[in-house]
Design a protein around this motif. Sequence first.
Motif, PDB file in Angstrom:
ATOM      1  N   ASP A   1       0.861  -1.178   0.000  1.00 57.93           N
ATOM      2  CA  ASP A   1       0.000   0.000   0.000  1.00 57.93           C
ATOM      3  C   ASP A   1       0.896   1.226   0.000  1.00 57.93           C
ATOM      4  N   LEU A   2       0.899   1.971  -1.095  1.00 56.49           N
ATOM      5  CA  LEU A   2       1.792   3.127  -1.189  1.00 56.49           C
ATOM      6  C   LEU A   2       1.472   4.204  -0.171  1.00 56.49           C
ATOM      7  N   ASN A   3       0.273   4.207   0.374  1.00 59.89           N
ATOM      8  CA  ASN A   3      -0.063   5.205   1.399  1.00 59.89           C
ATOM      9  C   ASN A   3       0.763   5.023   2.663  1.00 59.89           C
ATOM     10  N   GLU A   4       1.360   3.863   2.828  1.00 56.99           N
ATOM     11  CA  GLU A   4       2.256   3.633   3.965  1.00 56.99           C
ATOM     12  C   GLU A   4       3.621   4.287   3.753  1.00 56.99           C
ATOM     13  N   PHE A   5       3.885   4.723   2.521  1.00 57.50           N
ATOM     14  CA  PHE A   5       5.192   5.256   2.156  1.00 57.50           C
ATOM     15  C   PHE A   5       5.002   6.611   1.467  1.00 57.50           C
ATOM     16  N   PRO A   6       4.742   7.667   2.214  1.00 57.27           N
ATOM     17  CA  PRO A   6       4.354   8.945   1.591  1.00 57.27           C
ATOM     18  C   PRO A   6       5.411   9.557   0.683  1.00 57.27           C
ATOM     19  N   ASN A   7       6.675   9.396   1.011  1.00 56.92           N
ATOM     20  CA  ASN A   7       7.721   9.961   0.153  1.00 56.92           C
ATOM     21  C   ASN A   7       7.818   9.181  -1.160  1.00 56.92           C
ATOM     22  N   LEU A   8       7.715   7.869  -1.047  1.00 58.86           N
ATOM     23  CA  LEU A   8       7.716   7.036  -2.239  1.00 58.86           C
ATOM     24  C   LEU A   8       6.492   7.359  -3.096  1.00 58.86           C
ATOM     25  N   LYS A   9       5.347   7.530  -2.481  1.00 60.65           N
ATOM     26  CA  LYS A   9       4.131   7.823  -3.229  1.00 60.65           C
ATOM     27  C   LYS A   9       4.235   9.157  -3.966  1.00 60.65           C
ATOM     28  N   ARG A  10       4.822  10.151  -3.308  1.00 52.45           N
ATOM     29  CA  ARG A  10       5.020  11.446  -3.971  1.00 52.45           C
ATOM     30  C   ARG A  10       5.908  11.285  -5.194  1.00 52.45           C
ATOM     31  N   TRP A  11       6.996  10.531  -5.041  1.00 48.63           N
ATOM     32  CA  TRP A  11       7.897  10.249  -6.172  1.00 48.63           C
ATOM     33  C   TRP A  11       7.171   9.475  -7.263  1.00 48.63           C
ATOM     34  N   TYR A  12       6.425   8.465  -6.879  1.00 52.54           N
ATOM     35  CA  TYR A  12       5.698   7.618  -7.816  1.00 52.54           C
ATOM     36  C   TYR A  12       4.712   8.448  -8.636  1.00 52.54           C
ATOM     37  N   ASP A  13       3.965   9.310  -7.982  1.00 48.59           N
ATOM     38  CA  ASP A  13       3.004  10.156  -8.691  1.00 48.59           C
ATOM     39  C   ASP A  13       3.715  11.109  -9.650  1.00 48.59           C
ATOM     40  N   ALA A  14       4.856  11.637  -9.212  1.00 50.05           N
ATOM     41  CA  ALA A  14       5.625  12.540 -10.075  1.00 50.05           C
ATOM     42  C   ALA A  14       6.165  11.788 -11.295  1.00 50.05           C
ATOM     43  N   MET A  15       6.631  10.565 -11.081  1.00 52.08           N
ATOM     44  CA  MET A  15       7.147   9.772 -12.197  1.00 52.08           C
ATOM     45  C   MET A  15       6.049   9.479 -13.210  1.00 52.08           C
ATOM     46  N   LEU A  16       4.901   9.034 -12.745  1.00 48.68           N
ATOM     47  CA  LEU A  16       3.821   8.689 -13.661  1.00 48.68           C
ATOM     48  C   LEU A  16       3.196   9.919 -14.310  1.00 48.68           C
ATOM     49  N   GLY A  17       3.500  11.081 -13.764  1.00 52.87           N
ATOM     50  CA  GLY A  17       3.030  12.316 -14.368  1.00 52.87           C
ATOM     51  C   GLY A  17       3.908  12.808 -15.505  1.00 52.87           C
ATOM     52  N   ARG A  18       5.072  12.192 -15.684  1.00 53.77           N
ATOM     53  CA  ARG A  18       5.956  12.600 -16.764  1.00 53.77           C
ATOM     54  C   ARG A  18       5.425  12.061 -18.092  1.00 53.77           C
ATOM     55  N   PRO A  19       5.276  12.907 -19.124  1.00 49.05           N
ATOM     56  CA  PRO A  19       4.730  12.438 -20.412  1.00 49.05           C
ATOM     57  C   PRO A  19       5.486  11.262 -21.000  1.00 49.05           C
ATOM     58  N   ALA A  20       6.811  11.276 -20.909  1.00 50.13           N
ATOM     59  CA  ALA A  20       7.593  10.181 -21.485  1.00 50.13           C
ATOM     60  C   ALA A  20       7.314   8.868 -20.766  1.00 50.13           C
ATOM     61  N   VAL A  21       7.143   8.919 -19.452  1.00 47.65           N
ATOM     62  CA  VAL A  21       6.855   7.701 -18.689  1.00 47.65           C
ATOM     63  C   VAL A  21       5.470   7.178 -19.054  1.00 47.65           C
ATOM     64  N   LYS A  22       4.513   8.086 -19.132  1.00 50.82           N
ATOM     65  CA  LYS A  22       3.157   7.683 -19.520  1.00 50.82           C
ATOM     66  C   LYS A  22       3.168   6.965 -20.866  1.00 50.82           C
ATOM     67  N   LYS A  23       3.875   7.545 -21.831  1.00 53.36           N
ATOM     68  CA  LYS A  23       3.924   6.958 -23.170  1.00 53.36           C
ATOM     69  C   LYS A  23       4.661   5.619 -23.156  1.00 53.36           C
ATOM     70  N   ALA A  24       5.738   5.561 -22.391  1.00 54.76           N
ATOM     71  CA  ALA A  24       6.591   4.375 -22.383  1.00 54.76           C
ATOM     72  C   ALA A  24       5.878   3.144 -21.859  1.00 54.76           C
ATOM     73  N   ILE A  25       5.068   3.311 -20.816  1.00 56.77           N
ATOM     74  CA  ILE A  25       4.427   2.131 -20.228  1.00 56.77           C
ATOM     75  C   ILE A  25       3.207   1.666 -21.031  1.00 56.77           C
ATOM     76  N   GLU A  26       2.842   2.438 -22.045  1.00 61.02           N
ATOM     77  CA  GLU A  26       1.770   2.016 -22.940  1.00 61.02           C
ATOM     78  C   GLU A  26       2.293   1.193 -24.114  1.00 61.02           C
ATOM     79  N   VAL A  27       3.613   1.227 -24.336  1.00 66.81           N
ATOM     80  CA  VAL A  27       4.185   0.509 -25.484  1.00 66.81           C
ATOM     81  C   VAL A  27       3.946  -0.995 -25.318  1.00 66.81           C
ATOM     82  N   GLY A  28       3.280  -1.571 -26.280  1.00 69.13           N
ATOM     83  CA  GLY A  28       3.035  -3.009 -26.264  1.00 69.13           C
ATOM     84  C   GLY A  28       1.842  -3.450 -25.445  1.00 69.13           C
ATOM     85  N   LYS A  29       1.096  -2.501 -24.925  1.00 66.82           N
ATOM     86  CA  LYS A  29      -0.047  -2.863 -24.080  1.00 66.82           C
ATOM     87  C   LYS A  29      -1.065  -3.695 -24.845  1.00 66.82           C
ATOM     88  N   GLU A  30      -1.314  -3.331 -26.102  1.00 68.87           N
ATOM     89  CA  GLU A  30      -2.276  -4.082 -26.904  1.00 68.87           C
ATOM     90  C   GLU A  30      -1.752  -5.476 -27.233  1.00 68.87           C
TER      91      GLU A  30
END
Length: 233
Positions: free
Chosen positions: A180-209
């Motif tokens: 549960d990321l809510n147990e790790f607030p600093n990690l969660k802040r980093w995680y949200d920032a990472m997934l908010g990056r356009p390149a990261v968003k695009k990268a994790i969609e590659v091959g999804k289909e």
Amino acid sequence: MTAPIELYYWPTPNGWKITIMLEELGVPYVVKYINIGRGDQFQPDFLKISPNNRMPAIVDPDGPGGEPISVFESGAILQYLGRKYGKFYPTDERARVDVEQWLFWQVGGLGPMAGQAHHFRQYAPERIAYGIDRYTNEVNRLYGVMNKRLADRPFLAGDYSIADMAAVGWAIPHENQGQDLNEFPNLKRWYDAMLGRPAVKKAIEVGKEERARQKSLAEDQEAHKVLFGQRAR
């Protein structure tokens, strides 16, 4: 015009490391899908590139001296691309050591332990309480290490780097690891920032289909055998 980098890939946390890096760099690349549930990683042509029969791997047609080079192992690929393009991998020795220690922390710790947690929690044909507890607890410990590290800096090595690219994919399936990321607030802040990056968003969609076309590993006995039943060849 230089030919694009060839990325041998399947959409997993290890594969995402390289799509994230390539998207962040903004360099051209072509994806060569290696369907690990169907045994593509054991094909002779792929083994010439990745003798450990694991993806990801790359072939850079414009390698050192202008000659092609192949690189396997995700950490080695990230370092190679960081050196080549001079981004996300500092040249200052102290800063580089900081990036490398967190990169190898992921490669040697977070990834393997999270992978074992996935295995015992999702893929093992029988529920083995000891294995589930052992690896769920170890991932929890590692999340705690990362949470402390991120208490006073935005990214693992201070500035955004290949260490963050390596780690984030293994945090994405945190629920499957029993975390549960809510147990790790600093990690969660980093995680949200990472997934908010356009390149990261695009990268994790590659091959999804591509991945969506096949059964889940928990249901696909043949894929289960390919992935988890291999011995030396």
